[in-house]
Scaffold this motif. Structure first.
Motif, PDB file in Angstrom:
ATOM      1  N   TRP A  96      41.243  42.341  24.079  1.00 20.25           N
ATOM      2  CA  TRP A  96      41.980  42.967  22.969  1.00 20.25           C
ATOM      3  C   TRP A  96      42.297  44.424  23.292  1.00 20.25           C
ATOM      4  O   TRP A  96      43.417  44.907  23.088  1.00 20.25           O
ATOM      5  CB  TRP A  96      41.134  42.806  21.707  1.00 20.25           C
ATOM      6  N   GLY A  97      41.315  45.131  23.839  1.00 16.38           N
ATOM      7  CA  GLY A  97      41.490  46.562  24.122  1.00 16.38           C
ATOM      8  C   GLY A  97      42.512  46.814  25.217  1.00 16.38           C
ATOM      9  O   GLY A  97      43.279  47.770  25.165  1.00 16.38           O
ATOM     10  N   ALA A  98      42.535  45.946  26.239  1.00 18.32           N
ATOM     11  CA  ALA A  98      43.405  46.203  27.392  1.00 18.32           C
ATOM     12  C   ALA A  98      44.821  45.678  27.175  1.00 18.32           C
ATOM     13  O   ALA A  98      45.784  46.287  27.647  1.00 18.32           O
ATOM     14  CB  ALA A  98      42.815  45.568  28.649  1.00 18.32           C
ATOM     15  N   PHE A  99      44.944  44.529  26.511  1.00 15.70           N
ATOM     16  CA  PHE A  99      46.264  43.886  26.470  1.00 15.70           C
ATOM     17  C   PHE A  99      46.915  43.879  25.085  1.00 15.70           C
ATOM     18  O   PHE A  99      48.092  43.553  24.963  1.00 15.70           O
ATOM     19  CB  PHE A  99      46.168  42.475  27.058  1.00 15.70           C
ATOM     20  N   GLY A 100      46.152  44.226  24.029  1.00 15.74           N
ATOM     21  CA  GLY A 100      46.749  44.416  22.710  1.00 15.74           C
ATOM     22  C   GLY A 100      47.811  45.505  22.819  1.00 15.74           C
ATOM     23  O   GLY A 100      47.672  46.450  23.611  1.00 15.74           O
ATOM     24  N   THR A 101      48.905  45.357  22.043  1.00 18.02           N
ATOM     25  CA  THR A 101      50.030  46.303  22.095  1.00 18.02           C
ATOM     26  C   THR A 101      50.517  46.488  23.543  1.00 18.02           C
ATOM     27  O   THR A 101      51.014  47.555  23.914  1.00 18.02           O
ATOM     28  CB  THR A 101      49.666  47.665  21.434  1.00 18.02           C
ATOM     29  N   GLU A 160      35.783  35.361  34.408  1.00 23.05           N
ATOM     30  CA  GLU A 160      36.135  34.804  33.099  1.00 23.05           C
ATOM     31  C   GLU A 160      37.295  35.594  32.475  1.00 23.05           C
ATOM     32  O   GLU A 160      38.196  35.028  31.860  1.00 23.05           O
ATOM     33  CB  GLU A 160      34.888  34.828  32.198  1.00 23.05           C
ATOM     34  N   LEU A 161      37.249  36.900  32.651  1.00 28.63           N
ATOM     35  CA  LEU A 161      38.299  37.753  32.089  1.00 28.63           C
ATOM     36  C   LEU A 161      39.661  37.419  32.704  1.00 28.63           C
ATOM     37  O   LEU A 161      40.677  37.331  31.991  1.00 28.63           O
ATOM     38  CB  LEU A 161      37.933  39.218  32.355  1.00 28.63           C
ATOM     39  N   LEU A 176      46.922  34.351  28.295  1.00 24.89           N
ATOM     40  CA  LEU A 176      47.593  35.028  27.167  1.00 24.89           C
ATOM     41  C   LEU A 176      49.063  34.635  27.139  1.00 24.89           C
ATOM     42  O   LEU A 176      49.717  34.572  28.193  1.00 24.89           O
ATOM     43  CB  LEU A 176      47.459  36.550  27.300  1.00 24.89           C
ATOM     44  N   ARG A 177      49.573  34.377  25.928  1.00 25.41           N
ATOM     45  CA  ARG A 177      50.971  33.951  25.805  1.00 25.41           C
ATOM     46  C   ARG A 177      51.888  35.152  25.576  1.00 25.41           C
ATOM     47  O   ARG A 177      51.719  35.887  24.613  1.00 25.41           O
ATOM     48  CB  ARG A 177      51.117  32.962  24.644  1.00 25.41           C
ATOM     49  N   LEU A 178      52.820  35.324  26.481  1.00 25.32           N
ATOM     50  CA  LEU A 178      53.781  36.425  26.360  1.00 25.32           C
ATOM     51  C   LEU A 178      55.010  35.950  25.601  1.00 25.32           C
ATOM     52  O   LEU A 178      55.394  34.788  25.726  1.00 25.32           O
ATOM     53  CB  LEU A 178      54.206  36.898  27.753  1.00 25.32           C
ATOM     54  N   GLY A 179      55.614  36.847  24.852  1.00 24.68           N
ATOM     55  CA  GLY A 179      56.840  36.436  24.166  1.00 24.68           C
ATOM     56  C   GLY A 179      57.253  37.429  23.104  1.00 24.68           C
ATOM     57  O   GLY A 179      56.721  38.546  23.010  1.00 24.68           O
ATOM     58  N   GLY A 224      52.188  32.625  17.593  1.00 22.81           N
ATOM     59  CA  GLY A 224      51.466  32.228  18.803  1.00 22.81           C
ATOM     60  C   GLY A 224      51.576  33.234  19.939  1.00 22.81           C
ATOM     61  O   GLY A 224      50.893  33.105  20.956  1.00 22.81           O
ATOM     62  N   THR A 225      52.429  34.264  19.783  1.00 15.58           N
ATOM     63  CA  THR A 225      52.551  35.274  20.847  1.00 15.58           C
ATOM     64  C   THR A 225      51.326  36.187  20.837  1.00 15.58           C
ATOM     65  O   THR A 225      50.949  36.716  19.800  1.00 15.58           O
ATOM     66  CB  THR A 225      53.831  36.123  20.643  1.00 15.58           C
ATOM     67  N   ASP A 226      50.705  36.345  22.028  1.00 19.81           N
ATOM     68  CA  ASP A 226      49.570  37.270  22.139  1.00 19.81           C
ATOM     69  C   ASP A 226      50.027  38.660  22.577  1.00 19.81           C
ATOM     70  O   ASP A 226      49.488  39.667  22.120  1.00 19.81           O
ATOM     71  CB  ASP A 226      48.567  36.757  23.194  1.00 19.81           C
ATOM     72  N   VAL A 227      50.976  38.679  23.507  1.00 18.99           N
ATOM     73  CA  VAL A 227      51.386  39.957  24.100  1.00 18.99           C
ATOM     74  C   VAL A 227      52.910  40.062  24.100  1.00 18.99           C
ATOM     75  O   VAL A 227      53.600  39.157  24.572  1.00 18.99           O
ATOM     76  CB  VAL A 227      50.863  40.072  25.562  1.00 18.99           C
TER      77      VAL A 227
END
Ligand code: NAD
Length: 498
Positions: free
Chosen positions: A272-277, A301-302, A309-312, A318-321
């Protein structure tokens, strides 16, 4: 659609008639609208109007100013979903995150509303008999607010609401990537009953509108959030002109994971910290500092989870990033991946533009993890502002803390450990404005002070009570009712005896 500035109580184009386009970063074919490309003359007009607004607003009682901000919070609450949607269209982060952005604005509005009934000064004993001494707060004047793209609503509200509550007027210059959200914010302030000349909105480029605002002699207060390079330019001008200045700038935030950590919790946190926003938060986790004992398990695992993670488009369920904000940001991220490789880093996942299907029309980049990073590498020291995480292996907590502190920035840090002593040592030793224990590097709350040390800030804070100090001038009043001349430091201290 053609949008306008708000100056002199009216929606107007730039005096030159020039405009710029605002497009959806998830699909650059989608034109949101054109906005005025303003210049110094527009800023001059806005400041003249804001001076008239200030004269009116400073005489309005603070609780009444607070009432306006309460109504602002109510309107934002009602329009939350709609604002989140247009914000995602404008800057790309998923709707769940833009809803959080609006909520931060709502919290800031309600907090400001209550502050209207406090704005405390102090009443303290005087050294002299029959004399009172007190401090109280006064508004300052026209405030110039310059904001970045990544929190299009929250950051303008962090600045504008306390500035207004304290009785100042505002000239807002939003980032050129997110002018639509700023337009809606001004509409809401007006609907809530703010007198029109108290707020001005001037769209345009930083080097044109931002610079003119910073250099304007009738704007005694500047609050800037953005990159450290721009902040330095703003600071130089404000220093020369003796302006009150708040700077919130770049970061290189680290999540530290020690061998005794709850690994699942740490994994969720770093993802969440690295890839959120898309890594475009000032508090984004840009470094993962991991103790050797769990390094390999955690990284394996990371990498698996980052790949999944789903890009879009952030407006698609359903989009994560989402995408990066524009092509220049994506090119910068790409160049840092090259630098990481050249300096010996290993790209364990990601490392390239994300393409294919609808992604081809936006500025997408794969979530990227670089291992074998040394503390001296550029990806361990410089702000990338994208979905790139640099992993640094350490032998113990002391080494982790030293590496955390060994960067020019000092915004946020996070430590995952089950040892209470280590947790408190981290709070004490880490050179950051904010440290989270067993939580990611992101997640500020509106009623706590927000900001960083070293090259991240200049000592002021946004949010919390501290920000009210920034937007008000403290004045002291002495009332002598003894009826005689009493000389401080000369006639005081005698203790009378019967
Ligand atoms: P930026 O520095 O490019 O722009 C920020 C604002 O400054 C924009 O409105 C821009 O138009 C304006 N500007 C540009 N040049 C100017 C000049 N010469 N004079 C006056 N204004 C000028 O930053 P950005 O790309 O929009 O945002 C990303 C940066 O912001 C990152 O470095 C990030 O860490 C930082 N940021 C910091 C915080 C914090 O609280 N510390 C919060 C969010 C973002």
């Amino acid at each position: 659609m053609e949008f306008r500035n708000f100056i002199n109580g009216r929606w107007v184009p730039a005096m030159s008639g020039a405009t710029f386009e605002n497009r959806n970063p998830a699909d650059s074919r989608d034109l949101i609208g054109t906005f005025p490309r303003s210049a110094k003359v527009d800023v001059d007009e806005a400041v003249a109007s804001a001076k008239r607004g200030f004269a009116l607003w400073k005489a309005t009682p603070a609780p009444a100013r607070g009432d306006v901000l309460r109504r602002v919070g109510e309107i934002m609450l009602r329009r939350k979903d709609e604002i989140a949607d247009l914000m995602t269209r404008e800057m790309g982060k998923p709707v769940a995150e833009t809803k959080g952005d609006v909520q931060e604005g709502i919290d800031t509005a309600f907090y400001a509303a209550t502050e209207g009934r406090r704005l405390f000064g102090h009443t303290v004993p005087s050294e002299l008999r029959d004399k009172w001494a007190m401090s109280f707060r006064r508004p300052i004047g026209v405030t110039g607010l310059i904001t970045p793209f990544n929190f299009p609503l929250a950051i303008p509200t962090w600045k504008a609401f306390p500035a207004l509550l304290c009785g100042n007027s505002v000239v807002l210059k939003p980032a050129e990537d997110v002018p639509h959200t700023a337009t809606v914010l001004v509409e809401i302030l007006l609907e809530a009953g703010l007198p029109p000349e108290v707020i001005q909105l001037v769209h345009g480029m930083g080097e044109e509108v931002g610079k003119a605002l910073v250099e304007h002699p009738d704007v005694p207060v500047i609050s800037f959030t953005g990159s450290t390079e721009t902040g330095r330019l703003v600071g130089e001008t404000c220093g020369r002109m003796h302006k009150r200045l708040s700077l919130e700038m770049g970061g290189k935030n680290a999540q530290i994971v020690l061998d005794d950590a709850d690994v699942e919790l740490a994994l969720e946190g770093v993802l969440w910290g690295a890839f959120g926003t898309t890594g475009q938060r000032c508090t984004a986790t840009s470094r993962l500092i991991v103790q050797a004992g769990i390094h390999d398990t955690l990284v394996a695992e990371l990498a698996k989870r980052a790949k999944a993670l789903r890009l879009g488009d952030g407006r698609t369920a359903g989009t994560d990033v989402g995408p990066l904000v524009h092509e220049a940001s994506r090119a910068k991220v790409e160049s840092y991946v090259g630098i990481a490789r050249e300096q010996g880093g290993d790209i364990v996942t990601g490392g390239a533009r994300a393409t294919g299907g609808t992604l081809d029309h936006g500025f997408f980049f794969q979530p990227t993890i670089v291992t074998k990073v040394d503390r001296t590498h550029r990806v361990a020291r410089e702000e990338i502002f994208g979905p790139v995480l640099s992993v640094i292996k350490v032998k113990d907590a002391d080494e982790a803390f030293a590496i955390n502190n060994d960067v020019p920035y000092g915004l946020s840090s996070s430590v995952y450990t089950r040892d209470v002593n280590t947790a408190f040592r981290a709070l004490t030793l880490l050179d950051n404005g904010i440290t989270y224990i067993n939580a990611p590097t992101i997640g500020a709350e509106a009623h706590l002070p927000f900001g960083g040390v070293k090259a991240t800030g200049n000592g002021h804070r946004e949010g919390g009570w501290e920000v009210y100090d920034f937007y008000s001038e403290t004045k002291v009043g002495y009332i002598d009712f003894s009826g005689k001349l009493q000389r401080a430091q000369i006639d005081n201290y005698p203790v009378e005896h019967a």
